[in-house]
Design a protein around this motif. Structure first.
Motif, PDB file in Angstrom:
ATOM      1  N   ALA A  78      88.266  67.479  75.828  1.00 34.32           N
ATOM      2  CA  ALA A  78      87.054  68.299  75.731  1.00 34.32           C
ATOM      3  C   ALA A  78      87.370  69.767  75.978  1.00 34.32           C
ATOM      4  N   GLU A  79      88.229  70.030  76.979  1.00 30.96           N
ATOM      5  CA  GLU A  79      88.627  71.416  77.255  1.00 30.96           C
ATOM      6  C   GLU A  79      89.418  72.006  76.095  1.00 30.96           C
ATOM      7  N   ALA A  80      90.249  71.179  75.465  1.00 31.75           N
ATOM      8  CA  ALA A  80      91.040  71.658  74.342  1.00 31.75           C
ATOM      9  C   ALA A  80      90.145  72.068  73.182  1.00 31.75           C
ATOM     10  N   VAL A  81      89.163  71.235  72.854  1.00 37.07           N
ATOM     11  CA  VAL A  81      88.246  71.572  71.771  1.00 37.07           C
ATOM     12  C   VAL A  81      87.530  72.879  72.085  1.00 37.07           C
ATOM     13  N   ALA A  82      87.094  73.040  73.335  1.00 34.99           N
ATOM     14  CA  ALA A  82      86.394  74.267  73.728  1.00 34.99           C
ATOM     15  C   ALA A  82      87.298  75.482  73.572  1.00 34.99           C
ATOM     16  N   GLU A  83      88.569  75.359  73.965  1.00 34.54           N
ATOM     17  CA  GLU A  83      89.495  76.487  73.848  1.00 34.54           C
ATOM     18  C   GLU A  83      89.776  76.825  72.387  1.00 34.54           C
ATOM     19  N   LEU A  84      89.993  75.817  71.579  1.00 32.69           N
ATOM     20  CA  LEU A  84      90.354  76.055  70.178  1.00 32.69           C
ATOM     21  C   LEU A  84      89.195  76.613  69.369  1.00 32.69           C
ATOM     22  N   CYS A  85      87.975  76.331  69.813  1.00 31.56           N
ATOM     23  CA  CYS A  85      86.795  76.757  69.056  1.00 31.56           C
ATOM     24  C   CYS A  85      86.064  77.922  69.718  1.00 31.56           C
ATOM     25  N   ALA A  86      86.599  78.456  70.805  1.00 35.37           N
ATOM     26  CA  ALA A  86      85.893  79.487  71.564  1.00 35.37           C
ATOM     27  C   ALA A  86      85.754  80.785  70.792  1.00 35.37           C
ATOM     28  N   THR A  87      86.791  81.189  70.111  1.00 30.80           N
ATOM     29  CA  THR A  87      86.787  82.456  69.368  1.00 30.80           C
ATOM     30  C   THR A  87      87.460  82.258  68.017  1.00 30.80           C
ATOM     31  N   PRO A  88      87.100  83.061  67.027  1.00 31.52           N
ATOM     32  CA  PRO A  88      87.769  82.956  65.722  1.00 31.52           C
ATOM     33  C   PRO A  88      89.271  83.217  65.840  1.00 31.52           C
ATOM     34  N   LEU A  89      90.037  82.527  65.023  1.00 30.54           N
ATOM     35  CA  LEU A  89      91.477  82.694  64.966  1.00 30.54           C
ATOM     36  C   LEU A  89      91.835  83.518  63.737  1.00 30.54           C
ATOM     37  N   ARG A  90      92.696  84.493  63.911  1.00 32.34           N
ATOM     38  CA  ARG A  90      93.079  85.350  62.803  1.00 32.34           C
ATOM     39  C   ARG A  90      94.115  84.671  61.917  1.00 32.34           C
ATOM     40  N   VAL A  91      93.978  84.856  60.619  1.00 32.34           N
ATOM     41  CA  VAL A  91      95.042  84.476  59.685  1.00 32.34           C
ATOM     42  C   VAL A  91      96.133  85.532  59.855  1.00 32.34           C
ATOM     43  N   GLN A  92      97.127  85.217  60.658  1.00 34.05           N
ATOM     44  CA  GLN A  92      98.170  86.186  60.973  1.00 34.05           C
ATOM     45  C   GLN A  92      99.132  86.377  59.807  1.00 34.05           C
ATOM     46  N   ALA A  93      99.305  85.328  59.044  1.00 29.95           N
ATOM     47  CA  ALA A  93     100.187  85.411  57.876  1.00 29.95           C
ATOM     48  C   ALA A  93      99.917  84.216  56.983  1.00 29.95           C
ATOM     49  N   ILE A  94     100.253  84.363  55.708  1.00 31.75           N
ATOM     50  CA  ILE A  94     100.215  83.269  54.741  1.00 31.75           C
ATOM     51  C   ILE A  94     101.658  82.919  54.414  1.00 31.75           C
ATOM     52  N   GLY A  95     102.017  81.639  54.513  1.00 19.92           N
ATOM     53  CA  GLY A  95     103.404  81.324  54.226  1.00 19.92           C
ATOM     54  C   GLY A  95     103.692  79.845  54.194  1.00 19.92           C
ATOM     55  N   PHE A  96     104.902  79.512  53.835  1.00 14.09           N
ATOM     56  CA  PHE A  96     105.461  78.164  53.750  1.00 14.09           C
ATOM     57  C   PHE A  96     104.950  77.415  52.534  1.00 14.09           C
ATOM     58  N   ALA A  97     103.650  77.502  52.255  1.00 16.33           N
ATOM     59  CA  ALA A  97     103.052  76.871  51.079  1.00 16.33           C
ATOM     60  C   ALA A  97     101.910  77.764  50.610  1.00 16.33           C
ATOM     61  N   PRO A  98     101.456  77.625  49.364  1.00 13.47           N
ATOM     62  CA  PRO A  98     100.422  78.520  48.836  1.00 13.47           C
ATOM     63  C   PRO A  98      99.148  78.507  49.678  1.00 13.47           C
ATOM     64  N   SER A  99      98.698  79.704  50.067  1.00 15.47           N
ATOM     65  CA  SER A  99      97.462  79.911  50.815  1.00 15.47           C
ATOM     66  C   SER A  99      97.454  79.221  52.173  1.00 15.47           C
ATOM     67  N   GLN A 100      98.626  78.962  52.727  1.00 15.77           N
ATOM     68  CA  GLN A 100      98.707  78.250  54.012  1.00 15.77           C
ATOM     69  C   GLN A 100      98.739  79.246  55.170  1.00 15.77           C
ATOM     70  N   PRO A 101      97.735  79.207  56.066  1.00 21.48           N
ATOM     71  CA  PRO A 101      97.648  80.214  57.110  1.00 21.48           C
ATOM     72  C   PRO A 101      98.313  79.806  58.421  1.00 21.48           C
ATOM     73  N   TYR A 102      98.893  80.794  59.074  1.00 26.67           N
ATOM     74  CA  TYR A 102      99.293  80.692  60.472  1.00 26.67           C
ATOM     75  C   TYR A 102      98.191  81.375  61.278  1.00 26.67           C
ATOM     76  N   LEU A 103      97.540  80.620  62.163  1.00 30.10           N
ATOM     77  CA  LEU A 103      96.353  81.087  62.874  1.00 30.10           C
ATOM     78  C   LEU A 103      96.671  81.303  64.343  1.00 30.10           C
ATOM     79  N   GLY A 104      96.152  82.374  64.901  1.00 28.93           N
ATOM     80  CA  GLY A 104      96.394  82.608  66.328  1.00 28.93           C
ATOM     81  C   GLY A 104      95.780  83.886  66.814  1.00 28.93           C
TER      82      GLY A 104
END
Length: 250
Positions: free
Chosen positions: A128-154
């Motif tokens: 439950a705490e993990a879900v709250a942390e992961l959904c608390a604030t928007p995550l930025r698409v820091q980069a697109i890579g490895f596969a088409p349109s694949q985001p690294y979020l953080g």
């Protein structure tokens, strides 16, 4: 303060890469400021239309410029880039215009996130705490890579700084959420991974028949909205964009 500590940081730095590429590096470790600098600098260089530059693309902490050596010399291009770098403090620059916020339904754990419990244990939180942390604030698409349109979020909170696993998960599905090293990757195609599979979305990030084919751009943001397995199966999996809603960011 010793002489070594008194030296100015080496970043940003400009490096040659390959026969016709220059990389502007804003750090050698993942940071919000370095990613912000990369996105803002790339937007500025793109708008400047430097002679001979064929492509400008960003990574987590850097910007690649691919150029035509018949139209631009690396020495002249280095001087142009150095001049742009001096224009402002890129680590504190505003993010580029035209970004989007995507509100994305996500199902965590269970059949759709079989390694969620393991990730929670490594992060030192309950599910439950993990879900709250992961959904608390928007995550930025820091980069697109490895596969088409694949985001690294953080970036995720520091307690999510656990490593990739030593063994590969043979395959996670398209739309999977996987976690490691204070980031989430949202898979655009089925793929093996050493990151932990914690959840699932209904997103189709890459569709060559769609215009644009890439759903996301570096600098966009994703706000995860937790849903149950039943809601995911009935309302999200078959909906356009997996039930995600796009909003323009200022």
């Amino acid at each position: 303060m010793n002489a070594q500590a008194a030296k100015p940081p080496k970043f940003p730095e400009i490096c040659q890469t390959g026969y016709a590429g220059l990389v502007v590096r804003f750090g050698d470790q993942l940071s919000e400021a370095g990613n912000r600098a990369s996105l803002a600098f790339a937007a500025e260089v793109t708008a400047a239309g430097l002679a001979g530059v064929l492509e400008v693309s960003t990574a987590l902490q850097s910007v690649l410029l691919r150029y035509d050596p018949l139209l631009a010399s690396p020495e002249a291009l280095r001087e142009d880039l150095a001049a742009v770098l001096k224009q402002r403090d890129w680590y504190a620059a505003s993010l580029p215009q035209g970004r989007a916020l995507w509100e994305v339904p996500a199902c965590f754990g269970g059949a759709y996130g079989p390694e969620f419990e393991q990730a929670c244990s490594l992060a030192g939180v309950s599910q439950a705490e993990a879900v709250a942390e992961l959904c608390a604030t928007p995550l930025r698409v820091q980069a697109i890579g490895f596969a088409p349109s694949q985001p690294y979020l953080g970036e995720l909170p520091p307690n999510w700084d656990f490593p990739r696993q030593a063994t590969l998960n043979p395959q996670v599905p398209k739309g999977a959420l996987v976690a490691a090293i204070r980031q989430i990757v949202l898979f655009s195609v089925p793929s093996p991974t050493g990151w932990l599979h914690i959840g699932q979305t209904g997103l189709s990030l890459f569709n060559p028949a769609r215009d644009p084919a890439f759903m996301l751009r570096a600098g966009d943001e994703i706000a995860l909205r937790p849903v149950s397995e039943a809601e995911f199966e009935t309302s999200c999996a078959a909906a356009p964009y997996g039930g995600a809603v796009r909003r323009a960011l200022p």
